[in-house]
Design a protein around this motif. Structure first.
Motif, PDB file in Angstrom:
ATOM      1  N   LEU A   1       0.846  -1.179   0.000  1.00  0.00           N
ATOM      2  CA  LEU A   1       0.000   0.000   0.000  1.00  0.00           C
ATOM      3  C   LEU A   1       0.890   1.240   0.000  1.00  0.00           C
ATOM      4  CD1 LEU A   1      -2.805   1.332   0.213  1.00  0.00           C
ATOM      5  CD2 LEU A   1      -2.636   1.091   2.702  1.00  0.00           C
TER       6      LEU A   1
ATOM      7  N   THR B   1      -1.750  -1.581  -3.919  1.00  0.00           N
ATOM      8  CA  THR B   1      -2.477  -0.353  -4.220  1.00  0.00           C
ATOM      9  C   THR B   1      -1.495   0.814  -4.205  1.00  0.00           C
ATOM     10  OG1 THR B   1      -4.500  -1.173  -3.161  1.00  0.00           O
ATOM     11  CG2 THR B   1      -4.334   1.202  -3.536  1.00  0.00           C
TER      12      THR B   1
ATOM     13  N   ARG C   1      -1.367   5.079  -4.945  1.00  0.00           N
ATOM     14  CA  ARG C   1      -2.140   6.283  -5.233  1.00  0.00           C
ATOM     15  C   ARG C   1      -1.223   7.503  -5.089  1.00  0.00           C
ATOM     16  NH1 ARG C   1      -6.997   4.310  -5.962  1.00  0.00           N
ATOM     17  NH2 ARG C   1      -7.805   2.631  -4.633  1.00  0.00           N
TER      18      ARG C   1
ATOM     19  N   HIS D   1      -4.537  -5.514  -8.202  1.00  0.00           N
ATOM     20  CA  HIS D   1      -3.837  -4.249  -8.031  1.00  0.00           C
ATOM     21  C   HIS D   1      -4.772  -3.091  -8.356  1.00  0.00           C
ATOM     22  CE1 HIS D   1      -3.431  -3.515 -12.354  1.00  0.00           C
ATOM     23  NE2 HIS D   1      -2.939  -4.723 -12.506  1.00  0.00           N
ATOM     24  N   ALA D   2      -4.428  -1.932  -7.805  1.00  0.00           N
ATOM     25  CA  ALA D   2      -5.167  -0.705  -8.092  1.00  0.00           C
ATOM     26  C   ALA D   2      -4.173   0.444  -8.101  1.00  0.00           C
ATOM     27  CB  ALA D   2      -6.244  -0.459  -7.038  1.00  0.00           C
TER      28      ALA D   2
END
Length: 433
Positions: A314, A345, A347, A374-375
């Motif tokens: 993350l 993930t 971001r 996954h993101a």
């Protein structure tokens, strides 16, 4: 402008360094292999980041600092990282390449725990050090790992015997205080079977200090062992940093990473974990804030070999001003790693027109019976959010700070180590003002 990448230090210097430190022959040989590789191997090639002109080779290697006998004699900023000293305080303070202050409780020593400088461990626990040194990170990976092997001049050795649980955190602080310094710091953490330990490290430098930091940490979790590794990196804008953190996890073992990567200078960071044992687990949570004109490249990768192995990555990053960062996430599930699970993930939030962020999640699957996902997202501040907050009488700067807090909160609140979380909040507040 091109930068001279020729090594300042040669084989004769390395040989004399090892002799001066009274090192065993196996370490002399390791240094020799390193300096030879540093002359012939190429620089690392981080994805989408050109580092040819970054300074990794021009520095002063022979840097020393004074030792002190009490916390009160340390600089106030270092004292602030430690807090009040008590009977459960276990801390090593390295200033430049000197172990300036050490306090290790008798309680953990009586359990057979070794927590000391790498140099002292080489002298008194040489066989243990030899077993693990440059095993997770190989000497010949690239020019800079080879240079690290040749010029190691600081670091920590932490060893937890079988069946020992250390119920208090162990902390190491590394401070660069000499302008033009070259810090080649090496950390080894070994948790034998059925043991557990929490280790916290802080990297810092004086505000106007220019330096090169070439850092490696190798973490080994034995069968059913648990390691919590927390770090907050806050090198200044004139420090070029290369940081390799590697984990090797055995059956039912676990390594949890809580990383606040808050440097202000150009940085390459590679966090790689090998899940060798069945039922092995790793969890990596990373927070970054970039500002100014710095360039950063972050790689988080996990290799699954064991059945029922589990990983989670993350990463949340914020880019300000003209800062740019690349986030590479790689989950590789090898053939035979049945029932493995890998999630990631990434971001990135950009706060200005010139800020840049790039998230690259990758799944490599060589086994059928697995789960993985996954993101990733990269975007700018939501103007409607900003307008809403400002319409309530909040200034633009304060509104941006609130949005950043909310963006980073999902990672920060999940960090398992309280002191790392608290330190991160302080650094984030300072960087986003």
């Amino acid at each position: 402008m091109s930068l001279d990448t020729k090594n300042q230090y040669d084989a004769a210097y390395v040989s004399e360094l090892s002799k001066k430190n009274n090192e065993p022959s196996w370490l002399t040989d390791l240094r020799d292999r390193g300096i030879q590789g540093a002359e012939t191997l190429p620089l690392p090639k981080p994805e989408k980041t050109k580092i040819d002109n970054w300074n990794f080779t021009q520095f002063n290697h022979d840097i020393k600092s004074a030792t002190v006998s009490s916390l009160s004699e340390l600089p106030t900023d270092i004292q602030g990282l430690i807090g009040e000293e008590n009977e459960s305080t276990n801390v090593l303070v390295h200033r430049d390449t000197t172990l300036s202050y050490s306090n290790v409780s008798k309680t953990i020593q009586d359990k057979g725990v070794i927590f000391t400088s790498l140099a002292e461990a080489v002298q008194n626990h040489g066989e243990l050090v030899q077993k693990y040194l440059m095993d997770g990170v190989k000497v010949d990976e690239n020019k800079l790992t080879a240079l690290h092997a040749a010029l190691m001049n600081g670091g920590t050795f932490l060893y937890v015997p079988k069946n020992v649980e250390v119920d208090v955190p162990l902390q190491a602080i590394y401070s660069i205080e000499t302008d033009g310094a070259g810090l080649f710091n090496h950390v080894i953490i070994v948790a034998e079977a059925n043991s557990s330990v929490t280790y916290i490290e802080n990297y810092t430098s004086n505000a106007d200090t220019s330096a090169v930091a070439n850092i490696i940490a190798e973490v080994y979790a034995g069968d059913n062992a648990r390691v919590l590794f927390g770090a907050v990196d806050t090198f200044g804008k004139d420090v070029t940093a290369l940081i390799y953190r590697r984990g090797i996890v055995s059956r039912d073992g676990r390594i949890e990473w809580a990383l606040g990567q808050m440097n202000d200078g150009n940085t390459i960071s590679d966090n790689t974990i090998h899940l060798h044992g069945d039922g092995s687990h790793t969890d990596t949570k990373t927070v970054t804030v970039g500002r100014g004109e710095q360039k950063q490249n972050f790689t988080s990768q996990v290799f699954h070999y064991g059945k029922n192995s589990d990983s989670n990555i993350l990463n949340h990053g914020v880019m300000k001003d003209s800062a740019s960062s690349i986030y590479n996430g790689i989950t590789k599930i090898e053939h035979g790693a049945q029932k493995a699970n890998g999630e990631q993930t990434q971001r990135v939030l950009m706060l200005s027109e010139k800020a840049r962020g790039d998230a690259n999640p990758i799944l490599l699957i060589d086994e059928d019976d697995v789960t993985a996902g996954h993101a990733a997202s990269v975007g700018r501040v939501d103007e409607m959010q900003l307008y809403y907050l400002m319409s309530r009488g909040i200034s633009k700067n304060d509104a941006e700070r609130l949005i950043i807090r909310g963006f980073l909160a999902p990672v920060v609140k999940e960090l398992a180590i309280d002191s790392v979380r608290e330190r991160l909040v302080e650094v984030i507040e300072r960087k986003v003002k």
